[in-house]
Design an enzyme around this catalytic site. Structure first.
Site, PDB file in Angstrom:
ATOM      1  N   GLY A  30      42.642  43.037  43.749  1.00  0.00           N
ATOM      2  CA  GLY A  30      41.583  43.734  44.475  1.00  0.00           C
ATOM      3  C   GLY A  30      42.051  45.062  45.036  1.00  0.00           C
ATOM      4  O   GLY A  30      41.257  45.973  45.229  1.00  0.00           O
ATOM      5  N   ASP A  80      34.404  36.239  46.020  1.00  0.00           N
ATOM      6  CA  ASP A  80      34.703  36.740  44.684  1.00  0.00           C
ATOM      7  C   ASP A  80      35.219  35.603  43.794  1.00  0.00           C
ATOM      8  O   ASP A  80      36.269  35.704  43.168  1.00  0.00           O
ATOM      9  CB  ASP A  80      35.710  37.892  44.770  1.00  0.00           C
ATOM     10  CG  ASP A  80      35.675  38.771  43.513  1.00  0.00           C
ATOM     11  OD1 ASP A  80      34.745  38.592  42.699  1.00  0.00           O
ATOM     12  OD2 ASP A  80      36.572  39.611  43.351  1.00  0.00           O
TER      13      ASP A  80
END
Ligand SMILES: *[C@@H]1O[C@H](CO)[C@@H](O)[C@H](O)[C@H]1NC(C)=O
Ligand SMILES: *[C@@H]1O[C@H](CO)[C@@H](O)[C@H](O)[C@H]1NC(C)=O
Ligand SMILES: *[C@@H]1O[C@H](CO)[C@@H](O)[C@H](O)[C@H]1NC(C)=O
Ligand SMILES: *[C@@H]1O[C@H](CO)[C@@H](O)[C@H](O)[C@H]1NC(C)=O
Ligand SMILES: *[C@@H]1O[C@H](CO)[C@@H](O)[C@H](O)[C@H]1NC(C)=O
Ligand SMILES: *[C@@H]1O[C@H](CO)[C@@H](O)[C@H](O)[C@H]1NC(C)=O
Ligand SMILES: *[C@@H]1O[C@H](CO)[C@@H](O)[C@H](O)[C@H]1NC(C)=O
Ligand SMILES: *[C@@H]1O[C@H](CO)[C@@H](O)[C@H](O)[C@H]1NC(C)=O
Ligand SMILES: *[C@@H]1O[C@H](CO)[C@@H](O)[C@H](O)[C@H]1NC(C)=O
Ligand SMILES: *[C@@H]1O[C@H](CO)[C@@H](O)[C@H](O)[C@H]1NC(C)=O
Length: 878
Positions: free
Chosen positions: A605, A721
């Site tokens: 990320g 996510d």
């Protein structure tokens, strides 16, 4: 000529009937209960049998009420037992439990009597069921208010008590007048065994025209032999001579019964007896068993012959023509129940051509068979539940067996039913039950329990360590009590290895409010305080403390300390802590570990993830914050903070960290098998496909990781996510959820969702309410997980190009509409899977991806359902 039902006659006749014989043979073990007799009235001797009757209070904990029958039904001949009843309004099942006077496995005659007598003033005749333990016994259909109806069964008691239950079937309130228990020799009635019982249809004593009953004491088992005659059709014959017993020890019949008999009148050479089984909702056509008794009562003059053949429903029963023996009892019986013929038992005796005398018959018993094959719940589980029920005076529907029959399972319980094993209790939910005091040890005796919910009660004191000895416990919910002390080490250990989800929020004495999992109250400021049992966390805590505190200050959250202590640890932990303190890495060290950031494993990320090796050879993954992204700092901090707080077998864990000038990095355990996405259709695509069993196991494990984030963390976390590339696999293909950079906590208790300023997550996995309205709840993760599950099943991308872009959910729904699971399952599985397992998994996935978040299951449900998929697959044989 049809045998008439005697049940209706017995009660009123009670006192009028003369009982033969005055001696008092052994009645040891008899239990005679007058139901509805007030305790203070005490016991009495029955006028006819001189057997002692006792009130029923000691035998039932059911909340029944006592009533007198209406005066209009009481006649001078009325047995005392019938003057009062106990009725059970509003209860589904009400039971009498009579301690077994003989060893477990003994055989009994059990008799329940019913005289309605308009005791409730309603003048409505009820119909209800009787159960013997966990098995259906009979339906009691009260047809006449003033007469006694009797249910009698010969059965083997499975355990140390005999339980008789009245079950409300919605056709009136169950009631009972009397209950008799008579032990009988195990040899008698061989047709009654551990799995089969005999329900009495008729017990006839032929050739008695007065109303003399033969019962106790002449019949040592207190069977009631009903006079049976019809002088218009039968000629009664009798003898004052004693008739000897049968040679067959499996049978016993009193001489008095055998001393009378019938023969046909008017030169007829046939006796025809018809019995009809009484069908009920459990047995539409009950199988019948007949036992008939013969003895010749007339001395045969020379040349005289009594010889006959027997048929049942036209089928010849006796192989050769039969001649009864003079003054010696003899018997014929079925071993197997006679089935068919509309439930009719047509027993015909027909004199042979050579016979000079018509046939004779002395006595008969007809039974219908009922199955006793349902097993009672495991005795230890029952003992534990009885103790819990008694301690808290639980009302609910807690009567009879906890798990069986399935239709009458106690509220708050679920059970497992394996073939040929007693049912076991797997869930006990006593939340909001106003339970107080210490948590009793009985709970720890439910050895098969998986889910124990004791939340929102008033339990005080410490959590008993005994609970950690429950081998199958998966969820223990102690939320909302007043428990204090520390969490027992055994439970801690199970939490940490991921086998147990322990919820213990809202216990003031146990955890500091709001903050995550402080294991005990801070007691002292000792320098030797040992930090949490997982050493890694200790490192992170000390190392990142400054960062975290800073962050917290900035957020002005005012949460409690994140310094969990663990009193149960020992010196070793301290040693580990010192040792692992070295796991704070400098940037130089990271360079060495990663061989100058040579091998990129992936893109996280906030930066790249590199392959590396520690000095001791341990392989690790190093996630280095990309300096270009300001966003990265926040995500880095979120993730670092999160990893200090959560630890679970199915969440990726941290080995160390780096905070060296502007460099920030997290060092993780290396997941050598990469991520699930690649395994399904990436680089590894053509190497070898995951089997269905591997896939479903990965699904279960990642679901567990998410369940932990949702349910065991306070505040709860939403991953935000969830996708296949964030599910990592180690060398054993064990799944761990990774990448907590976007993780979002619900800041305040009571928040059900958070609105986030910025949409994050990955296309194809976003729940509609989040994508559209920015509303985020745990259910958003459930949605994403549903997509993951569909990928696992189909091997397809979350968004397919076929040729229009279609999301996987639509694709699956469309194809499934044709009803064929093969249309969606990944072809690389080559058909090697349990179809039921795949169907179930698909069903779970589609529920997870429901449009409305309220219709999606919780991750807890998902874990349970997928676990079943796994079990289905594991029992699947190729
Ligand atoms: C039932 O009858 C007995 C005796 O006649 C009497 O003492 C008792 O109070 C009655 N019980 C009820 C519940 O009416
Ligand atoms: C009870 O008996 C009556 C009269 O014999 C009959 O009409 C009724 O159907 C029976 N009810 C049940 C539930 O068996
Ligand atoms: C009980 O008897 C029935 C009928 O003969 C038989 O099928 C069954 O196996 C027996 N059960 C036991 C436990 O012996
Ligand atoms: C048998 O004979 C008697 C008198 O002889 C008569 O009253 C009775 O009805 C007869 N019974 C039958 C069944 O024929
Ligand atoms: C009973 O059985 C006998 C002999 O098979 C037969 O003659 C008779 O008709 C049967 N009776 C009934 C009512 O079925
Ligand atoms: C009864 O026995 C007689 C003589 O043996 C025979 O003729 C007749 O058919 C038999 N009846 C039945 C119903 O079996
Ligand atoms: C009837 O008696 C005759 C002559 O005694 C004998 O041969 C025959 O076997 C007998 N029949 C039966 C059925 O016993
Ligand atoms: C227990 O029951 C309560 C409601 O009484 C429910 O909210 C809770 O989810 C149940 N727990 C489990 C584990 O099923
Ligand atoms: C449980 O505790 C609460 C708070 O102390 C109290 O209000 C409530 O009455 C208690 N309930 C029981 C059943 O003891
Ligand atoms: C826990 O609570 C019980 C009673 O509620 C009290 O007796 C005990 O001292 C408390 N223990 C601790 C460690 O606070």
């Amino acid at each position: 000529m049809t045998a008439r039902p005697w049940l209706l006659l017995l009660g009123l006749a009670g006192v009028l009937l003369r009982v033969r014989g005055q001696s008092a043979p052994d009645s040891t073990g008899f239990v005679s209960i007058d139901c509805g007799l007030p305790e203070q009235a005490g016991g009495y001797l029955d006028a006819t049998t001189k057997l002692p009757y006792v009130p029923d209070g000691a035998f039932t904990d059911a909340a029944g009420s006592n009533h007198n029958v209406s005066a209009e039904y009481i006649t001078p001949s009325f047995s005392k037992r019938y003057l009062n009843v106990r009725s059970f309004p509003g209860a589904t099942r009400s039971c009498y439990t009579v301690p077994s006077p003989a060893p477990a496995g003994s055989k009994y005659l059990i008799r329940a009597t019913f005289v309605y007598g308009n005791y409730d003033g309603l003048n409505q005749l009820p119909v209800f069921d009787l159960h013997l333990g966990v098995n259906f016994w009979t339906t009691v259909n009260i047809t006449r208010p003033g007469t006694a109806q009797i249910a009698e069964v010969i059965a083997v008691a499975p355990g140390e008590s005999v339980q008789v239950c009245l079950v409300d079937t919605g056709s009136g309130t169950p009631f009972i007048s009397g209950l008799d228990l008579r032990p009988i020799t195990n040899k008698l009635y061989a047709q009654a065994n551990a799995t089969q019982a005999l329900v009495l249809v008729e017990r006839c004593n032929f050739g008695v025209s007065d109303l003399s009953l033969v019962r106790y004491p002449e019949d040592p088992y207190d069977r009631v032999w009903i006079p049976w005659s019809d002088p218009g059709v039968w000629l009664e014959i009798s003898t004052p001579e004693k008739v000897q017993g049968t040679a067959d020890l499996r049978f016993h019949v009193p001489s008095a019964v055998m001393q009378t008999a019938i023969v046909p009148r008017n030169g007829s050479r046939t006796i025809e007896l018809l019995w009809d089984a009484v069908p009920n909702h459990a047995y539409r056509e009950p199988g019948l068993i007949g036992i008939v008794y013969f003895a010749e009562l007339e001395a045969m003059a020379g040349g005289a012959l009594r010889q006959f053949e027997m048929t049942i429903n036209g089928i010849l029963w006796s192989k050769v023509p039969y001649t009864p023996k003079y003054l010696i009892s003899d018997i014929f019986f079925n071993s197997e129940p006679h089935q068919g013929y509309g439930g009719r038992y047509n027993f015909t005796l027909n004199a042979t051509a050579n016979s000079t005398l018509p046939p004779i018959i002395n006595a008969a018993e007809i039974f219908s068979v009922v199955s006793m094959a349902n097993a009672a719940t495991d005795a230890n589980d029952v003992a534990a539940m009885s103790a819990i029920k008694a301690k808290y005076g639980v009302q609910k529907n807690w009567a009879g067996d906890p798990c069986a029959p399935k239709t009458l399972v106690w509220d708050g319980l679920s059970c497992s039913y394996a073939i040929s094993m007693p049912p076991r209790i797997t869930t006990l939910n006593m939340s909001f039950s106003r339970l107080s005091g210490g948590i009793p040890s009985y709970f720890a005796n439910l050895k098969a329990i998986k889910y124990l919910d004791l939340s929102y009660n008033n339990f005080t004191g410490a959590i008993p360590n005994a609970l950690s000895e429950l081998p199958f416990l998966v969820v223990l919910d102690l939320t909302g009590n007043q428990l204090n002390g520390s969490i027992p080490s055994g439970l801690m250990k199970k939490m940490q290895d991921g086998s147990l989800t322990l919820r213990y929020g809202k216990n003031t004495g146990l955890c500091s409010n709001g903050s995550f999992c402080q294991l005990t109250q801070t007691k002292s400021k000792s320098m030797l305080a040992v930090y949490i049992a997982i050493p890694i966390l200790a490192v992170v805590v000390t190392g990142l403390l400054a960062v975290l505190l800073l962050l917290r200050k900035r957020k002005q959250k005012g949460k409690g300390s994140v310094k969990p202590r663990n009193e149960v640890g020992g010196g070793d932990d301290e040693h580990n802590m010192l040792h692992l303190d070295n796991r704070r890495f400098t940037y130089r060290e990271l360079e060495a570990i990663t061989n100058n950031f040579k091998t990129v494993l992936g893109q996280g990320g906030f930066g790249c993830v590199y392959d590396g090796f520690l000095a001791d050879g341990t392989q690790v993954a190093v996630k280095l914050r990309s300096q270009s992204s300001s966003q990265g700092v926040r995500e880095f901090l979120t993730e670092a903070q999160t990893l200090t707080k959560i630890h679970h077998k199915n969440l990726v864990s941290m080995v160390g960290y780096c905070k060296d000038g502007e460099y920030m990095a997290l060092v993780y355990e290396h997941m050598s098998e990469g991520n699930l996405e690649d395994k399904l259709r990436g680089k590894d695509h053509n190497v070898r496909s995951l089997t269905w069993r591997q896939r479903i196991r990965i699904a279960v494990e990642s679901a567990r990781g998410l369940e932990y984030l949702h349910k065991s963390c306070s505040p709860a976390f939403v991953h935000r996510d969830v996708k296949t590339s964030n599910i990592l696999l180690n060398a054993n293909l064990e799944a761990k959820v990774a990448d907590f950079g976007l993780l979002k906590a619900f800041s305040r208790e009571g928040d059900t969702h958070v609105s986030t300023a910025r949409l994050v997550g990955t296309q194809g996995y976003l729940a509609p309410e989040y994508a559209v309205a920015m509303q985020l709840t745990e259910k958003s993760d459930v949605y994403s997980f549903g997509v993951v599950l569909l990928e696992v099943i189909t091997g397809q991308h979350p968004i397919l190009q076929c040729p229009e872009p279609t999301n996987i959910i639509q694709w699956v729904r469309q194809r499934l509409a044709r009803g064929n699971i093969e249309d969606i399952v990944d072809a690389r599985l080559a058909g090697d899977y349990d179809v039921n397992s795949v169907w179930k998994a698909t069903d779970v996935a589609l529920k997870c991806t429901s449009q409305a978040s309220t219709q999606r299951p919780t991750m807890t449900d998902v874990v349970a359902q997928l676990q079943e998929c796994l079990e289905l697959e594991e029992h699947h044989c190729i």
